[in-house]
Structure formats: structure tokens, C-alpha cells
Design a protein around this motif. Structure first.
Motif, PDB file in Angstrom:
ATOM      1  N   UNK A  63     -13.593   2.140   6.951  1.00 41.87           N
ATOM      2  CA  UNK A  63     -12.076   1.960   6.556  1.00 41.87           C
ATOM      3  C   UNK A  63     -11.626   1.165   7.483  1.00 41.87           C
ATOM      4  N   UNK A  64     -10.369   0.254   6.726  1.00 44.15           N
ATOM      5  CA  UNK A  64      -9.701  -0.482   7.826  1.00 44.15           C
ATOM      6  C   UNK A  64      -8.944   0.456   9.047  1.00 44.15           C
ATOM      7  N   UNK A  65      -8.669  -0.176  10.134  1.00 44.13           N
ATOM      8  CA  UNK A  65      -8.250   0.710  11.147  1.00 44.13           C
ATOM      9  C   UNK A  65      -6.771   1.270  10.559  1.00 44.13           C
ATOM     10  N   UNK A  66      -6.408   2.495  11.108  1.00 47.28           N
ATOM     11  CA  UNK A  66      -5.350   3.103  10.488  1.00 47.28           C
ATOM     12  C   UNK A  66      -4.018   2.523  10.946  1.00 47.28           C
ATOM     13  N   UNK A  67      -3.007   2.029  10.314  1.00 51.16           N
ATOM     14  CA  UNK A  67      -1.900   1.522  10.971  1.00 51.16           C
ATOM     15  C   UNK A  67      -0.594   2.154   9.931  1.00 51.16           C
ATOM     16  N   UNK A  68       0.606   2.187  10.616  1.00 47.61           N
ATOM     17  CA  UNK A  68       1.747   2.574   9.640  1.00 47.61           C
ATOM     18  C   UNK A  68       1.743   1.963   8.408  1.00 47.61           C
ATOM     19  N   UNK A  77      -0.013  -2.137   1.144  1.00 48.71           N
ATOM     20  CA  UNK A  77      -1.249  -1.895   1.521  1.00 48.71           C
ATOM     21  C   UNK A  77      -1.174  -0.352   1.622  1.00 48.71           C
ATOM     22  N   UNK A  78      -0.232   0.473   1.495  1.00 54.20           N
ATOM     23  CA  UNK A  78      -0.108   1.714   1.451  1.00 54.20           C
ATOM     24  C   UNK A  78       0.408   2.305   0.079  1.00 54.20           C
ATOM     25  N   UNK A  79       0.638   1.612  -1.053  1.00 53.83           N
ATOM     26  CA  UNK A  79       1.072   1.872  -2.026  1.00 53.83           C
ATOM     27  C   UNK A  79      -0.002   2.671  -2.745  1.00 53.83           C
ATOM     28  N   UNK A  80       0.095   3.669  -3.649  1.00 52.41           N
ATOM     29  CA  UNK A  80      -0.686   4.537  -4.183  1.00 52.41           C
ATOM     30  C   UNK A  80      -1.255   3.361  -5.338  1.00 52.41           C
ATOM     31  N   UNK A  81      -2.714   3.196  -5.592  1.00 46.98           N
ATOM     32  CA  UNK A  81      -3.019   2.252  -6.632  1.00 46.98           C
ATOM     33  C   UNK A  81      -2.853   2.519  -8.236  1.00 46.98           C
ATOM     34  N   UNK A  82      -2.350   3.865  -8.175  1.00 46.50           N
ATOM     35  CA  UNK A  82      -2.294   4.351  -9.864  1.00 46.50           C
ATOM     36  C   UNK A  82      -0.772   4.012 -10.072  1.00 46.50           C
TER      37      UNK A  82
END
Length: 170
Positions: A63-68, A77-82
């Protein structure tokens, strides 16, 4: 030839008073083994594999490094893909698209696509001529492909180009 080299960093029994020693040993193991550590339970012989690289040590999925921004609905980047971060999913029910299956396409089986709307009616007439179905036949009696083209996006897969003239003929 690949070789695996195991290095024993520490041997200890887990006790409340050994927390600092355990933490230091674990950090040393991660530092010397490129972010991976193997812990062996002496009593059971069970192995626990750990990774500090956001990766599965068994299959190397990472996984990519976790960031805010990964946790923000406002950021792609953080949006639900559905739901694209909107919290609702927009969809249509194919059964409700065809309001009157007993009517023909020309007669209003699909609301707004009948003779009264010249643009959509020309498209339906062109589709009928190109794919060989009758827009005057009741929708429920049409073969399966035209039904799918009219009530879902399945028709988009066709690479055929259909054009209409000003008179509505293809």
C-alpha cells in the motif's frame, strides 16, 4: 541462487517489565532486515511475520504510505471508489426505464423517446434500421439485444457508427 539469512536479534520472554527491551529489539530487527521482522514463539513454534513497509511479507502486496488525504472524502485519493466520496450511489433501475413494455418504442415504451421527441425518435429509428428491429413492435416482443441497448449501456460497446440525415433516415 537466492539464500535466506535469518539473524537472531534477541531471545526473551514477554513480560511487563521487558517492554523497552522488546521494542528496541524489534526496531533493530526491522532496521537490519529492510523493514521486515520475524517473531518466533518458542513454546508453540508459531511464526509471526511483520513489515514496516505497508506490504504483505508473504505476497509482497503493498500500500502507499498512509497520509491524511487518504482519509478525506474531498480528495480523490481518499474518496470511496463506489460513490466518489459523495455518500450516495447514483444508478438507474433498468426495469423502470421501460415504463410501458406493452407499447412500441415509437408509441412510448420508454418515456420521452417516442415520436413526440424527434431527436430520440430519429436515433431509435436509425438503431432499428441498422440492427434490424422494428420500432413499431411492442417492446416486450423485441429480441433481447435491442432491449438491452435501450434499457442499459450495453449498446455502447458497439463500434458501429450510425448517422441520421435531417429527414431521420440512416
Amino acid at each position: 541462487m537466492k539464500h535466506t539469512v535469518d539473524v537472531v536479534v534477541d531471545r526473551l520472554k514477554v513480560r511487563p517489565d521487558a517492554k523497552q527491551r522488546l521494542a528496541e529489539s524489534f526496531e533493530t530487527a526491522l532496521r537490519h532486515a529492510d523493514g521486515r521482522a520475524l517473531v518466533l514463539e518458542i513454546e508453540s513454534g508459531h511464526e509471526h511475520l511483520f513489515s514496516a513497509r505497508f506490504a504483505c511479507p508473504a505476497c509482497d502486496y503493498s500500500l502507499a504510505e498512509l497520509e491524511p488525504r487518504l482519509f478525506s472524502f474531498n480528495n480523490p485519493m481518499g474518496a470511496c471508489p463506489k460513490c466518489d466520496g459523495l455518500g450516495t450511489i447514483t444508478f438507474f433501475d433498468p426495469k423502470r426505464v421501460v415504463a410501458h413494455p406493452g407499447l412500441s418504442l415509437a408509441g412510448g415504451a420508454i418515456r420521452g423517446w417516442d415520436r413526440r421527441n424527434q431527436f430520440y425518435f430519429q436515433m431509435l429509428t436509425s438503431l432499428g434500421a441498422h440492427f434490424g428491429f422494428d420500432v413499431e413492435a411492442p417492446f416486450e416482443k423485441l429480441p433481447r439485444p435491442p432491449k438491452a441497448w435501450c434499457s442499459t449501456a450495453a449498446g455502447r460497446r458497439s463500434r458501429s457508427r450510425i448517422s441520421t440525415s435531417a429527414a431521420g433516415r440512416s
